[in-house]
Scaffold this active site. Sequence first.
Site, mmCIF file in Angstrom:
data_model
loop_
_atom_site.group_PDB
_atom_site.id
_atom_site.type_symbol
_atom_site.label_atom_id
_atom_site.label_comp_id
_atom_site.label_asym_id
_atom_site.label_seq_id
_atom_site.Cartn_x
_atom_site.Cartn_y
_atom_site.Cartn_z
ATOM 1 C CD GLU A 67 -2.982 0.846 2.361
ATOM 2 O OE1 GLU A 67 -3.469 -0.301 2.517
ATOM 3 O OE2 GLU A 67 -3.255 1.799 3.091
ATOM 4 C CG ASP A 68 1.441 3.063 3.164
ATOM 5 O OD1 ASP A 68 0.514 3.470 2.445
ATOM 6 O OD2 ASP A 68 1.322 2.880 4.380
#
Length: 192
Positions: A67-68
């Site tokens: 996600e990051d």
Amino acid sequence: MNKTFDLADILDAAVFAAEKHQGHVRKNSQHSPYITHPLLVSKVIYQIGGIEDSMILVAAILHDTIEDTDTTRDEIKERFGEDVLSIVLEVTDDKSMPKMERKRHQVAHAPELSYKARIVKLGDKLVNCRDILNDPPADWTLKRRQDYIQWGADVLFQIRGTNPQLEAAFDRVMTRAEMELGYQIEPFSTVN
Ligand code: ZN
């Protein structure tokens, strides 16, 4: 020691995630290195939740990498296997969705998560809500903190019955939030 408990895998995940999150900091007052967050999630799952399945502990450490960071599915699959990848993907938000929609989506789809992904989700919500209570970002208003913990509670209510110890720890955070932030957590909120 449980034979599914593999310390080498856990340490490997910690090194991998630390490298991937390098340079990222958390929003708390001290701007701690981001890696403390996934490590804490894995720690509460082990220490509070009593989970010794290294696959879950590894997935917890890796839960924000796709996600990051620039981590790809293939990297996780090759290094940690398909099962770990599938847990990580279950708890990875679709960043093409607007933020509020993503939050609503997490609540609505929490019941569809596998048991292992639910454990990671519970650990993540516990750590995040505890942080927002104890050491919030400097620029967050009281309302924003209240709404955040309400959102965590909304997700928890959807998957209660997964791990009593983690849920009891979350209940204590909610009780403290109600006292210290001066509001009532709704059993099912509509704000999110
Ligand atoms: Zn997280």
